[in-house]
Design a protein around this motif. Structure first.
Motif, mmCIF file in Angstrom:
data_model
loop_
_atom_site.group_PDB
_atom_site.id
_atom_site.type_symbol
_atom_site.label_atom_id
_atom_site.label_comp_id
_atom_site.label_asym_id
_atom_site.label_seq_id
_atom_site.Cartn_x
_atom_site.Cartn_y
_atom_site.Cartn_z
ATOM 1 N N LEU A 25 0.841 -1.206 0.000
ATOM 2 C CA LEU A 25 0.000 0.000 0.000
ATOM 3 C C LEU A 25 0.874 1.254 0.000
ATOM 4 N N ASP A 26 1.962 1.200 -0.778
ATOM 5 C CA ASP A 26 2.827 2.377 -0.888
ATOM 6 C C ASP A 26 2.994 2.760 -2.363
ATOM 7 N N GLN A 305 -13.707 2.097 -5.455
ATOM 8 C CA GLN A 305 -14.266 1.022 -4.613
ATOM 9 C C GLN A 305 -13.399 0.799 -3.378
ATOM 10 N N LEU A 306 -12.084 0.839 -3.589
ATOM 11 C CA LEU A 306 -11.168 0.623 -2.460
ATOM 12 C C LEU A 306 -11.321 1.736 -1.427
ATOM 13 N N LEU A 307 -11.438 2.955 -1.918
ATOM 14 C CA LEU A 307 -11.613 4.111 -1.029
ATOM 15 C C LEU A 307 -12.935 3.988 -0.264
ATOM 16 N N ASP A 308 -13.989 3.656 -0.997
ATOM 17 C CA ASP A 308 -15.313 3.537 -0.372
ATOM 18 C C ASP A 308 -15.338 2.403 0.652
ATOM 19 N N TYR A 309 -14.531 1.381 0.422
ATOM 20 C CA TYR A 309 -14.462 0.259 1.358
ATOM 21 C C TYR A 309 -13.608 0.626 2.579
ATOM 22 N N ALA A 310 -12.505 1.337 2.309
ATOM 23 C CA ALA A 310 -11.537 1.600 3.387
ATOM 24 C C ALA A 310 -12.012 2.676 4.365
ATOM 25 N N LEU A 311 -12.574 3.768 3.832
ATOM 26 C CA LEU A 311 -12.833 4.909 4.713
ATOM 27 C C LEU A 311 -13.779 4.584 5.876
ATOM 28 N N LYS A 333 -11.217 12.958 -4.483
ATOM 29 C CA LYS A 333 -10.186 12.183 -3.784
ATOM 30 C C LYS A 333 -9.733 10.986 -4.607
ATOM 31 N N THR A 334 -8.421 10.778 -4.661
ATOM 32 C CA THR A 334 -7.873 9.582 -5.301
ATOM 33 C C THR A 334 -7.507 8.577 -4.192
ATOM 34 N N GLY A 335 -6.900 7.466 -4.557
ATOM 35 C CA GLY A 335 -6.675 6.386 -3.592
ATOM 36 C C GLY A 335 -5.505 6.588 -2.645
ATOM 37 N N ILE A 336 -5.471 7.742 -1.996
ATOM 38 C CA ILE A 336 -4.404 8.039 -1.023
ATOM 39 C C ILE A 336 -5.084 8.415 0.289
ATOM 40 N N ILE A 337 -4.705 7.715 1.366
ATOM 41 C CA ILE A 337 -5.305 8.029 2.671
ATOM 42 C C ILE A 337 -4.186 8.317 3.671
ATOM 43 N N ALA A 338 -4.185 9.566 4.165
ATOM 44 C CA ALA A 338 -3.207 9.937 5.203
ATOM 45 C C ALA A 338 -3.912 9.868 6.549
ATOM 46 N N PHE A 339 -3.220 9.321 7.537
ATOM 47 C CA PHE A 339 -3.850 9.162 8.853
ATOM 48 C C PHE A 339 -2.790 9.093 9.939
ATOM 49 N N ASN A 340 -3.254 9.205 11.174
ATOM 50 C CA ASN A 340 -2.385 8.946 12.313
ATOM 51 C C ASN A 340 -3.108 8.055 13.319
ATOM 52 N N SER A 383 -1.589 4.018 0.161
ATOM 53 C CA SER A 383 -1.946 4.473 -1.192
ATOM 54 C C SER A 383 -2.159 3.256 -2.083
ATOM 55 N N PHE A 384 -3.268 3.301 -2.847
ATOM 56 C CA PHE A 384 -3.719 2.131 -3.610
ATOM 57 C C PHE A 384 -3.363 2.241 -5.092
ATOM 58 N N TYR A 385 -3.328 1.071 -5.729
ATOM 59 C CA TYR A 385 -3.375 1.043 -7.190
ATOM 60 C C TYR A 385 -4.389 -0.028 -7.572
#
Ligand code: C6P
Length: 411
Positions: A25-26, A305-311, A333-340, A383-385
């Motif tokens: 996921l990088d 789909q990945l974003l909708d599943y992950a968030l 939003k594209t398939g990048i999720i920043a978090f802490n 980050s997804f592909y």
């Protein structure tokens, strides 16, 4: 839901990391390479390696052909009017430096403004700082709304008659948000400025049309879109590139060299000093073939789909803080999720995830001004592909559930 068939083409994704099946996921740092790309590189070195543009013998002619075919392919891929406007570089960083030092140092004068955004990667920030410092220009920043999008009134305020260059990322590598580049280009052009677009995080994921964007310059890296490392692209408008001095000088970028003076080759050779990366170009052609076979409709739909599943799954975890993921921004939003993870340094999160076979990036992601603007010292980033699957997200979420427990912060 998502497609496991891609895994057949990416042998690396079938290996293990720390004894667990790998979850990669990088993809914003670099994507994995399909076998067709690896084969194209081996095929070039194994079958037709020679120095291009220089030899009158068959191998060299073939190497030139492979290199120039890639250029034409890239031009078509981003809808550039002419292959002469495609300059091959090492990566997006070199492409942006080329514009800064060749166009910037020539056209920006003391007292002029260079306008960038606070969400730029250092590659589209530090070169402009250096140009501004060298010529005595002002480096102005467009700041963000609370949801991470660019603030429109700040755009209007910062782009003025003093502006000579507007340099903006198409998609932020931390927040994953797409900027309305065309609207910014219109504003830049209205005051006579040029727009430089950093397409490193857009080109692999969404269709890019430099004419529709009205971009004067557009930079990206091959390695973030299935190609080998070491090949990048700068698109530039022909009349601008024509008027610019060379960036690097030496072999293959000249017309005539006298003891005290030189005339330069036509575009694009003027900007491609030294032996070219033909193997990289072969890989880039194979990568574009692969991407076009999958199709951007499908790539965008899988990443959505990945974003909708992950968030929602990440939001369920009470210890997760997300950045740039508000409902208001999801359409860009594209398939990048920043978090802490609360009370845990991102490097520790990444190390614990690594033990679970999950590869994410942690740190400032070469965007320190943005990280500081978000009032963080570092973040985690997944980050997804298109080859990622919902199983990968499940593995990410399961691994995150362990982080605070491993550190004894939760029972
Ligand atoms: N971002 C990341 O993990 P190079 O290193 O030249 O191929 O790409 C530079 C670059 C420029 N602009 C943007 C928006 C980028 O995301 C990157 C590379 C990687 O986010 C490595 S720092």
């Amino acid at each position: 839901m998502t497609d496991k068939n891609f895994l057949r083409d990416f042998p690396i994704l079938n290996r293990t990391m720390n004894g667990k099946p790998i979850v990669y996921l990088d993809n914003s740092a670099t994507t994995q390479k399909p076998e067709s790309v690896v084969r194209s590189i081996c095929g070039y070195y194994g079958g037709c390696n020679a120095n291009p543009h220089r030899g009158a013998y068959q191998l060299s002619i073939r190497a030139t052909d492979i290199y120039e075919t890639a250029r034409a392919r890239v031009a078509k891929f981003i809808n550039a009017p002419s292959p002469a406007e495609i300059i091959f570089t090492k990566n997006a960083t070199e492409s942006l430096n080329l514009v800064a030092y060749s166009y910037g140092l020539t056209n920006v004068k003391s007292g002029d403004d260079i306008v960038i955004t606070v969400s730029e990667h250092h590659s589209n920030l530090v070169p402009w700082q250096r140009v501004a410092q060298s010529v005595g220009a002002n480096l102005k920043y467009i700041y963000l709304n609370a949801d991470g999008t660019l603030n429109d009134s700040d755009i209007d305020q910062k782009i003025s008659d003093r502006t000579k260059i507007v340099a903006v990322t198409h998609v932020s590598n931390v927040l994953g948000l797409k900027n309305d580049v065309r609207a910014i280009a219109d504003k830049a052009h209205a005051v006579g400025a040029v727009i430089v677009v950093d397409g490193a995080q857009s080109t692999p994921h969404i269709p890019v049309d430099v004419r529709a964007l009205d971009a004067d310059f557009f930079a990206f890296s091959g390695h973030k879109m299935l190609s080998p490392m070491g090949i990048g692209v700068l698109y530039g408008r022909e009349r601008l590139l024509d008027a610019m001095p060379p960036f690097l000088s030496g072999g293959d970028m000249i017309e005539y060299v006298e003891e005290q003076s030189t005339t330069y080759a036509e575009l694009p050779q003027k900007f491609e000093a030294g032996t070219q990366n033909v193997g990289g170009a072969a890989g880039l052609t194979a990568a574009i073939d692969y991407i076009e076979t999958v199709g951007f409709d499908r790539i965008e739909s899988i990443e959505r789909q990945l974003l909708d599943y992950a968030l929602p799954r990440l939001r369920e975890l009470p210890f997760i803080e997300l950045y740039g993921c508000d409902q208001s921004v999801l359409d860009r939003k594209t398939g990048i999720i920043a978090f802490n993870v609360r009370d845990v340094h991102p490097h520790d999160v990444s190390t614990i995830l690594d033990l679970e076979g999950v590869a994410i990036r942690a740190g400032h992601h070469c965007a320190q001004p943005l990280t500081k603007y978000l009032k963080q010292t570092a973040t985690c980033r997944a980050s997804f592909y298109f080859y990622n699957t919902t199983d990968d997200i499940d593995r990410l979420v399961d691994a995150l559930k362990k982080v605070r427990k491993v550190l004894r912060l939760d029972p």
